[in-house]
Design an enzyme around this catalytic site. Structure first.
Site, PDB file in Angstrom:
ATOM      1  N   GLY A 181      -1.834 -21.619   6.968  1.00  0.00           N
ATOM      2  CA  GLY A 181      -1.616 -20.211   6.666  1.00  0.00           C
ATOM      3  C   GLY A 181      -0.820 -19.538   7.767  1.00  0.00           C
ATOM      4  N   VAL A 238      -1.821 -28.457   2.971  1.00  0.00           N
ATOM      5  CA  VAL A 238      -2.749 -29.459   3.492  1.00  0.00           C
ATOM      6  C   VAL A 238      -3.513 -30.001   2.288  1.00  0.00           C
ATOM      7  CG1 VAL A 238      -4.802 -29.811   4.926  1.00  0.00           C
ATOM      8  CG2 VAL A 238      -2.947 -28.354   5.757  1.00  0.00           C
ATOM      9  N   ALA A 325      -7.884  -2.782  10.248  1.00  0.00           N
ATOM     10  CA  ALA A 325      -8.857  -1.901  10.901  1.00  0.00           C
ATOM     11  C   ALA A 325      -8.514  -0.435  10.673  1.00  0.00           C
ATOM     12  CB  ALA A 325      -8.883  -2.211  12.397  1.00  0.00           C
ATOM     13  N   HIS A 450      16.999   7.201  26.447  1.00  0.00           N
ATOM     14  CA  HIS A 450      17.714   6.023  26.938  1.00  0.00           C
ATOM     15  C   HIS A 450      17.279   5.733  28.373  1.00  0.00           C
ATOM     16  CE1 HIS A 450      20.997   3.253  27.737  1.00  0.00           C
ATOM     17  NE2 HIS A 450      21.215   3.907  28.863  1.00  0.00           N
TER      18      HIS A 450
HETATM   19  C1  LIG Z   1      -8.566 -12.746  13.819  1.00  0.00           C
HETATM   20  C2  LIG Z   1      -8.405 -11.365  13.244  1.00  0.00           C
HETATM   21  C3  LIG Z   1      -7.493 -10.500  13.817  1.00  0.00           C
HETATM   22  C4  LIG Z   1      -7.341  -9.225  13.298  1.00  0.00           C
HETATM   23  N1  LIG Z   1      -6.434  -8.391  13.882  1.00  0.00           N
HETATM   24  C5  LIG Z   1      -6.248  -7.153  13.392  1.00  0.00           C
HETATM   25  C6  LIG Z   1      -5.344  -6.262  14.010  1.00  0.00           C
HETATM   26  O1  LIG Z   1      -4.717  -6.586  15.014  1.00  0.00           O
HETATM   27  N2  LIG Z   1      -5.204  -5.028  13.487  1.00  0.00           N
HETATM   28  C7  LIG Z   1      -5.888  -4.634  12.368  1.00  0.00           C
HETATM   29  O2  LIG Z   1      -5.701  -3.502  11.909  1.00  0.00           O
HETATM   30  N3  LIG Z   1      -6.767  -5.469  11.760  1.00  0.00           N
HETATM   31  C8  LIG Z   1      -6.973  -6.705  12.245  1.00  0.00           C
HETATM   32  N4  LIG Z   1      -7.886  -7.531  11.653  1.00  0.00           N
HETATM   33  C9  LIG Z   1      -8.597  -7.049  10.455  1.00  0.00           C
HETATM   34  C10 LIG Z   1      -9.735  -6.089  10.837  1.00  0.00           C
HETATM   35  O3  LIG Z   1     -10.574  -6.694  11.792  1.00  0.00           O
HETATM   36  C11 LIG Z   1     -10.524  -5.705   9.586  1.00  0.00           C
HETATM   37  O4  LIG Z   1      -9.630  -5.206   8.617  1.00  0.00           O
HETATM   38  C12 LIG Z   1     -11.559  -4.641   9.890  1.00  0.00           C
HETATM   39  O5  LIG Z   1     -12.462  -5.090  10.869  1.00  0.00           O
HETATM   40  C13 LIG Z   1     -12.341  -4.265   8.612  1.00  0.00           C
HETATM   41  O6  LIG Z   1     -13.317  -3.326   8.932  1.00  0.00           O
HETATM   42  P1  LIG Z   1     -14.573  -3.100   7.980  1.00  0.00           P
HETATM   43  O7  LIG Z   1     -15.322  -1.969   8.611  1.00  0.00           O
HETATM   44  O8  LIG Z   1     -14.141  -2.966   6.578  1.00  0.00           O
HETATM   45  O9  LIG Z   1     -15.438  -4.432   8.053  1.00  0.00           O
HETATM   46  P2  LIG Z   1     -15.983  -5.314   9.260  1.00  0.00           P
HETATM   47  O10 LIG Z   1     -15.281  -5.009  10.528  1.00  0.00           O
HETATM   48  O11 LIG Z   1     -15.963  -6.706   8.777  1.00  0.00           O
HETATM   49  O12 LIG Z   1     -17.468  -4.797   9.472  1.00  0.00           O
HETATM   50  C14 LIG Z   1     -18.482  -5.015   8.563  1.00  0.00           C
HETATM   51  C15 LIG Z   1     -19.801  -4.936   9.281  1.00  0.00           C
HETATM   52  O13 LIG Z   1     -20.838  -4.905   8.310  1.00  0.00           O
HETATM   53  C16 LIG Z   1     -21.925  -5.683   8.759  1.00  0.00           C
HETATM   54  N5  LIG Z   1     -22.692  -6.061   7.579  1.00  0.00           N
HETATM   55  C17 LIG Z   1     -22.269  -6.805   6.525  1.00  0.00           C
HETATM   56  N6  LIG Z   1     -23.244  -6.868   5.586  1.00  0.00           N
HETATM   57  C18 LIG Z   1     -24.286  -6.149   6.061  1.00  0.00           C
HETATM   58  C19 LIG Z   1     -25.556  -5.822   5.553  1.00  0.00           C
HETATM   59  N7  LIG Z   1     -25.940  -6.225   4.329  1.00  0.00           N
HETATM   60  N8  LIG Z   1     -26.388  -5.094   6.313  1.00  0.00           N
HETATM   61  C20 LIG Z   1     -26.012  -4.665   7.547  1.00  0.00           C
HETATM   62  N9  LIG Z   1     -24.806  -4.927   8.080  1.00  0.00           N
HETATM   63  C21 LIG Z   1     -23.961  -5.652   7.336  1.00  0.00           C
HETATM   64  C22 LIG Z   1     -21.258  -6.834   9.494  1.00  0.00           C
HETATM   65  O14 LIG Z   1     -22.159  -7.426  10.411  1.00  0.00           O
HETATM   66  C23 LIG Z   1     -20.082  -6.137  10.161  1.00  0.00           C
HETATM   67  O15 LIG Z   1     -20.420  -5.701  11.451  1.00  0.00           O
HETATM   68  C24 LIG Z   1      -8.095  -8.809  12.173  1.00  0.00           C
HETATM   69  C25 LIG Z   1      -9.022  -9.677  11.603  1.00  0.00           C
HETATM   70  C26 LIG Z   1      -9.186 -10.936  12.139  1.00  0.00           C
HETATM   71  C27 LIG Z   1     -10.195 -11.856  11.527  1.00  0.00           C
END
Ligand SMILES: Cc1cc2nc3c(=O)[nH]c(=O)nc-3n(C[C@H](O)[C@H](O)[C@H](O)COP(=O)(O)OP(=O)(O)OC[C@H]3O[C@@H](n4cnc5c(N)ncnc54)[C@H](O)[C@@H]3O)c2cc1C
Length: 471
Positions: A181, A238, A325, A450
């Site tokens: 990927g 793969v 994020a 600049h």
């Molecule tokens: C390697 C990597 C690099 C990344 N780099 C970037 C970047 O540079 N810039 C960017 O914008 N985005 C980046 N992202 C994407 C970004 O991290 C996500 O889009 C963002 O974190 C999503 O936020 P969220 O709040 O929707 O979910 P999440 O951050 O996944 O948070 C969900 C939370 O809910 C909790 N949870 C789940 N189910 C339950 C439950 N039933 N009860 C209680 N708690 C629960 C989990 O423990 C978690 O803490 C990256 C992702 C990865 C994997």
């Protein structure tokens, strides 16, 4: 702790924690249920922050390796990455930021309920950890995010065949790594491990790297990666991977149909992320789902009144809801303001900047050339190479370009795509211009300081109108 709040948020990622803070700022009482030991979700614990910390280490090594060119007299013959120190520094950054969110919770009087949440009715949530039932007077916000998604037939053993969750914690630099990927996650790890000294092979099913980007950006990245010795197999897949005691035996079907065998220390599966709803009882409660994602409307309301959802776990019913994020945070702020009786403006997903922190970096916002044409625009294109700029020469960062996509008839800016050093910062100007519905002419008459890398944006705008000054 009370068990009744105005708003209950499930998940403390960048969607959930930001929604909680905004709701509290607007005078609502808020509890957040989070099952991890630290706040911040994927972004802080496994995503944006740890990966970008590793990329900063890769950049530091790059500067050291080029020290002779810079006239810095040090012996760099033994310059290499000290992984335990890298991990220690990265973990310290992560810890500092998660503690920062904890501090913000306290400051805004938000209760963190530790445990796993289950939806038990409109307005009620059961938390297993603290064996507690919580009631939401106004709304529940589901922000449970996403986790790495595997590929059928490839067994992730989390040691040799790994996901990004393990890749950020590797204790040693792998001698070789194959990456399945070439989305943002794949190419960022390719940049990290290649700079750290690994032999890197990317296997991408589609015909180009970073397939969501403008085609010109994909071509430039592939050229740059190949030049520095990263092997890129596009249109390839793969077909088998088997972990052994010392590595992984990988079979790749190349674009021409031929099979190639690789033996690598690690195989990183970076083929995307899927929604997290395990144990949530979303379907049990009758929330409409689509391919496992929670279906929401443009105001992030689910099909069950009193329950909203935001971030990586949702679909708006249209393809490609960005798993980013800043998107989850913007959605969180929107929902908090709606619940508080404000009248927030719906998000425009055509104006979401995307940053990929590979080397060279990518920053893009708006429509690609292909998307603009598909939507019926007669397009005008302008590109300008960074390499011509004084600032780029001084920085020793001469790769890449800025490309502007505009509507030929109205001169409206439709998209800006850039690849090259600092593109992830420069894209902010393009995002603001798009948000302010700028024309290309307005971008031209915006005076750019600049010497800066941002001059490439002004020059690309000039090029869109027929002639850049410096090319
Ligand atoms: C390697 C990597 C690099 C990344 N780099 C970037 C970047 O540079 N810039 C960017 O914008 N985005 C980046 N992202 C994407 C970004 O991290 C996500 O889009 C963002 O974190 C999503 O936020 P969220 O709040 O929707 O979910 P999440 O951050 O996944 O948070 C969900 C939370 O809910 C909790 N949870 C789940 N189910 C339950 C439950 N039933 N009860 C209680 N708690 C629960 C989990 O423990 C978690 O803490 C990256 C992702 C990865 C994997």
């Amino acid at each position: 702790m009370p068990n009744e709040y105005d708003v209950i948020v499930i998940g403390a990622g960048t969607g959930g924690y930001v929604a909680a803070i905004r709701a509290a700022q607007l005078g609502l009482t808020v509890a957040v249920v989070e099952k991890q030991k630290a706040l911040g979700g994927t972004c802080l614990l496994w995503g944006c922050i740890p990966t970008k910390a590793l990329l900063e280490h890769a950049h530091a090594l790059k500067v050291v390796q080029a020290s002779k060119e810079w006239g810095i007299a040090v012996d760099t013959s033994g310059a290499k990455i000290d992984m335990p120190q890298v991990q220690q520094r990265k973990d310290k950054i992560v810890e500092g930021l998660t503690k920062g969110v904890e501090f913000l919770f306290k400051k805004n009087k938000i209760d963190w309920i530790k445990g796993t949440a289950k939806l038990t009715g409109a307005g009620t949530v059961e938390v297993n950890g603290e064996k507690q039932t919580l009631h939401a007077r106004k709304e529940i916000i589901v922000a449970t995010g996403s986790s790495p998604r595997g590929v059928p037939g490839i067994e992730i053993d989390h040691t040799r065949i790994i996901t990004s969750d393990e890749a950020i914690h590797l204790k040693e630099v792998p001698a070789s790594i194959a990456i399945m990927g070439s989305g943002a996650v794949g190419v960022e790890f390719a940049s990290i491990f290649h700079r750290f000294g690994s032999q890197v092979t990317i296997v991408e099913l589609l015909t180009r790297l970073v397939p969501v980007e403008d085609e010109a950006v994909s071509a430039e990245l592939e050229k740059s990666f190949k030049k520095r010795g990263i092997t890129c197999h596009t249109g390839a897949k793969v077909t088998a991977a088997k972990a052994t005691a010392s590595g992984v035996d990988v079979t790749v079907q190349l674009a021409d149909g031929k099979a190639q065998s690789l033996n690598v220390a690690n195989l990183l599966v970076a083929t995307g992320r899927g929604p997290v709803t395990t144990g949530l009882n979303a379907e049990g409660l009758g929330l409409q789902m689509e391919r496992g994602y929670i279906k929401v409307d443009a105001h992030y309301r689910t099909s069950v009144p009193g329950i909203s959802a935001i971030g990586d776990v949702i679909t708006l019913g249209t393809p490609g809801h960005p798993q980013l994020a800043h998107v989850s945070s913007a959605e969180g702020i929107f929902v908090a303001e709606r619940i508080a009786g404000k009248n927030p403006r719906p998000l425009n997903y055509d104006q979401v900047p995307g940053c990929t922190y590979c080397d060279p970096e990518i920053g893009s916002v708006g429509l690609t050339e292909r998307e603009a044409k598909e939507r019926g625009h007669e397009v005008r294109i302008g590109t300008f190479p960074f390499g011509v700029l004084g600032r780029a020469k001084m920085a020793g960062e001469t790769e890449g370009f800025v490309k502007i996509v505009a509507d030929k008839k109205t001169d409206a800016l439709l998209g800006v795509h850039m690849i090259g050093a600092r593109s992830t910062e420069l894209v902010a100007e393009a995002a603001a211009a798009l948000r302010l519905e700028s024309t290309v002419a307005e971008l031209i008459t915006t005076i750019h300081a600049h010497p800066t890398m941002a001059e490439a944006i002004a020059e690309a705008a000039h090029a869109t109108h027929g002639a850049a000054i410096h090319s």
